[in-house]
Write a protein that holds these residues in place. Sequence first.
Motif, short mmCIF file in Angstrom:
data_model
loop_
_atom_site.label_atom_id
_atom_site.label_comp_id
_atom_site.label_asym_id
_atom_site.label_seq_id
_atom_site.Cartn_x
_atom_site.Cartn_y
_atom_site.Cartn_z
N ALA A 1 0.84 -1.20 0.00
CA ALA A 1 0.00 0.00 0.00
C ALA A 1 0.87 1.24 0.00
O ALA A 1 2.08 1.20 0.13
CB ALA A 1 -0.93 -0.01 1.22
N SER A 2 0.17 2.40 -0.16
CA SER A 2 0.90 3.65 -0.24
C SER A 2 1.57 3.99 1.08
O SER A 2 2.61 4.64 1.10
CB SER A 2 -0.06 4.78 -0.63
N ASP A 3 1.02 3.54 2.18
CA ASP A 3 1.66 3.79 3.47
C ASP A 3 3.01 3.09 3.55
O ASP A 3 3.96 3.61 4.14
CB ASP A 3 0.76 3.32 4.62
N ALA A 4 3.08 1.89 2.94
CA ALA A 4 4.35 1.19 2.94
C ALA A 4 5.33 1.84 1.98
O ALA A 4 6.53 1.85 2.20
CB ALA A 4 4.13 -0.28 2.55
N HIS A 5 4.79 2.42 0.89
CA HIS A 5 5.66 3.07 -0.08
C HIS A 5 6.23 4.36 0.49
O HIS A 5 7.39 4.69 0.26
CB HIS A 5 4.87 3.35 -1.35
N GLN B 1 7.41 13.05 -8.14
CA GLN B 1 7.62 13.46 -6.76
C GLN B 1 8.33 12.35 -5.99
O GLN B 1 8.48 11.22 -6.47
CB GLN B 1 6.27 13.77 -6.10
N GLN B 2 8.74 12.68 -4.77
CA GLN B 2 9.50 11.74 -3.95
C GLN B 2 8.62 10.75 -3.22
O GLN B 2 9.12 9.74 -2.71
CB GLN B 2 10.36 12.51 -2.94
N SER B 3 7.32 11.00 -3.12
CA SER B 3 6.42 10.10 -2.41
C SER B 3 5.11 10.00 -3.18
O SER B 3 4.78 10.87 -3.99
CB SER B 3 6.17 10.59 -0.98
N MET B 4 4.37 8.95 -2.89
CA MET B 4 3.09 8.74 -3.55
C MET B 4 2.07 9.79 -3.13
O MET B 4 1.30 10.28 -3.95
CB MET B 4 2.57 7.34 -3.23
N VAL B 5 2.08 10.18 -1.85
CA VAL B 5 1.15 11.19 -1.38
C VAL B 5 1.41 12.52 -2.09
O VAL B 5 0.49 13.20 -2.54
CB VAL B 5 1.25 11.35 0.15
N THR C 1 4.42 20.17 4.35
CA THR C 1 3.01 19.80 4.46
C THR C 1 2.81 18.33 4.14
O THR C 1 2.04 17.63 4.83
CB THR C 1 2.16 20.67 3.52
N ILE C 2 3.49 17.85 3.12
CA ILE C 2 3.39 16.42 2.78
C ILE C 2 3.95 15.56 3.92
O ILE C 2 3.37 14.52 4.27
CB ILE C 2 4.14 16.15 1.47
N LYS C 3 5.07 15.97 4.51
CA LYS C 3 5.63 15.22 5.64
C LYS C 3 4.65 15.18 6.80
O LYS C 3 4.51 14.15 7.48
CB LYS C 3 6.94 15.86 6.08
N HIS D 1 3.00 11.91 8.48
CA HIS D 1 3.24 11.67 9.91
C HIS D 1 1.94 11.45 10.67
O HIS D 1 1.86 10.59 11.55
CB HIS D 1 4.02 12.85 10.50
N TYR D 2 0.90 12.23 10.32
CA TYR D 2 -0.37 12.13 11.03
C TYR D 2 -1.37 11.20 10.34
O TYR D 2 -2.56 11.23 10.65
CB TYR D 2 -0.99 13.52 11.18
N ASP D 3 -0.89 10.39 9.40
CA ASP D 3 -1.72 9.39 8.72
C ASP D 3 -2.92 10.03 8.01
O ASP D 3 -4.05 9.54 8.08
CB ASP D 3 -2.22 8.32 9.70
#
Length: 611
Positions: free
Chosen positions: A42-46, A477-481, A544-546, A550-552
Amino acid sequence: MRSAAISALKLVALLAVAGALPRVLAHGDDQEGSMDMGGHGASDAHDSKPDMESYPPTYFTHPEHVTAIYVHIALMVGGWVFILPTAVMLSIARSRFTLAIQFLFLLTNAIGVFVGIGYNANTPDLYPNNAHHKLGWIVTWVVAAQVLVGLVGRVAGIVDSSVHAGHSEEEAQSFIPVSTEAVAEHHRMNQQLFSSPYRGSDDSGHGTERNTESLRSNSLSTMVDLESPTRLSDRRAQYQDEEDLLFKSAQIGSRGKTQSALIKIAGGISARAWRMIMFGYGLVDRTILLLGYITLCTGIITYARFFEGHEVFSGLAHWIKGGVFFWYGILTLGRWSGSFGELGWAWNVRPKQGSQQWRPTAEFVEGALIFTYGATNIFLEHLGSTDNSFSAEDLEHVSITVLFIGGGLLAMLVESTRIRDLLNTTTVEAAWPRPGHTYDDEEHAALAVPEQYEFSINPIPSLVILLLGIMMSSHTQQSMVSSMVHKQWGNLLTGASFARGFTYVLLYLKPPRSVLPSRPPTELLTAFGLIAGGIIFMASSGDTIKGMIHYDLDAMFFYTVTMGFVGLLMAWIVLLLALKGWAVRSERQHLSTTSKLHPRDQPCWTEIQGE
């Protein structure tokens, strides 16, 4: 007409296909990305979540005095989002209810400030040297100074409810009542300033008593005829200065004792200084909401502890650019509602006025803003890099700013009537009247100026925003979010650009003929896309993305919350603009009623101004 409608439908279908084409071409990449996500989970793991110890403590998670910070936030949002905009609309309309709402805002803001001071005294300073505290005090004192000026000016009669849009200065002055004592004093001063040994030829000697109509009229006309222009201008300047003092003294005599102190303060200020003060008053009216917006943004940044250290450059790049689109959407909604209709910006025909001076079109202003935006932000993204070398991503951002520079310059050139006239040179030369040739009705109709020339149809600003939305929606981008958030605001800007394009199609088929706002329905979609896209643009910064990770908080949660907020915000803006229209009509009706109740006062002041 039917053929025109069919052509319009074909154009709309072509634009829809063109908008969907990038998605179709990128479908294979999306599948590969989804397969790759399936391999990694999942994206959380990514998007690896940082350790709890590595993330700095914030006011958002501080466990002490939570009620106090919530009360502070509620009071400030209520004051700066609801009460102050109401006061601004009433102030622009010169409503008699302005001071009451302004004092209500000062009370709400003061309570919020004291609660914030108490909270800061009982909690650790988690964001040292933040900008929110300094900026908050600045805007508070600015509003307090404006309210003080409004109070003194209204008590002294400087800020009068009759001076509002739709009335010239001379018309407004004719409604200001003057006491009988002031008129008598004016007659005495008038005789001292304009008395002359000469008499008009039609003056038989009757009516030579003091303050008679014959004496005043003939002596004044004789002085105008016989004095030199230099002496006459000097006398008029002296007369106008003493007239200002006369007006102030009349106001002092007609007011109560409790107001004499404020009236004396106003009377000690010259007319020129008052004009400068009132200019500043109006400037604050039109800029205080922007300052309040910046203050609220810095409050959010301080509350969540964003953009510390080197991350400030990334924060400035995203929040300034997102704020530009946010206010661009508010401006678009205002244009749809009828704001700036006197300039022809409300999708209407510009009303004819006494002096038809040049006024820039809305598209020219948009082009100038886009050009300035690109010229001032060309290296802002690079400042956030850790080294001085230019990476491929830095060059990509520079290319986007170059697009803004070129697109903004092209938009301004398209709006230039001089440039368009030069472009018509070849056609005009070919159609120049030949000697001895008589034109029939058909040829005269062919030489007529097209009706589309009367209205600006410039798609370049929307094209620039469309390209920006397409590029950002597929930006790596560096992350999926982060990728999802960029895609969200990119799609919103793309949709806003398409809606603006549909507006131009409608206006090209049927240009506006009325001075009233035509209110194209597509502009509501444009405003919604720009406002929502600007907010999510601000949320796509690195810190903001971090914080979201961090807060799920996933990207879709923030997206849905933003959509609901934008809907409420647009409804509130429309209500505010309607409130301004109501206030203008209410003051006009109140002014008319007042003039009917005091019929003797109006001619007295008109007589003073006329002489």
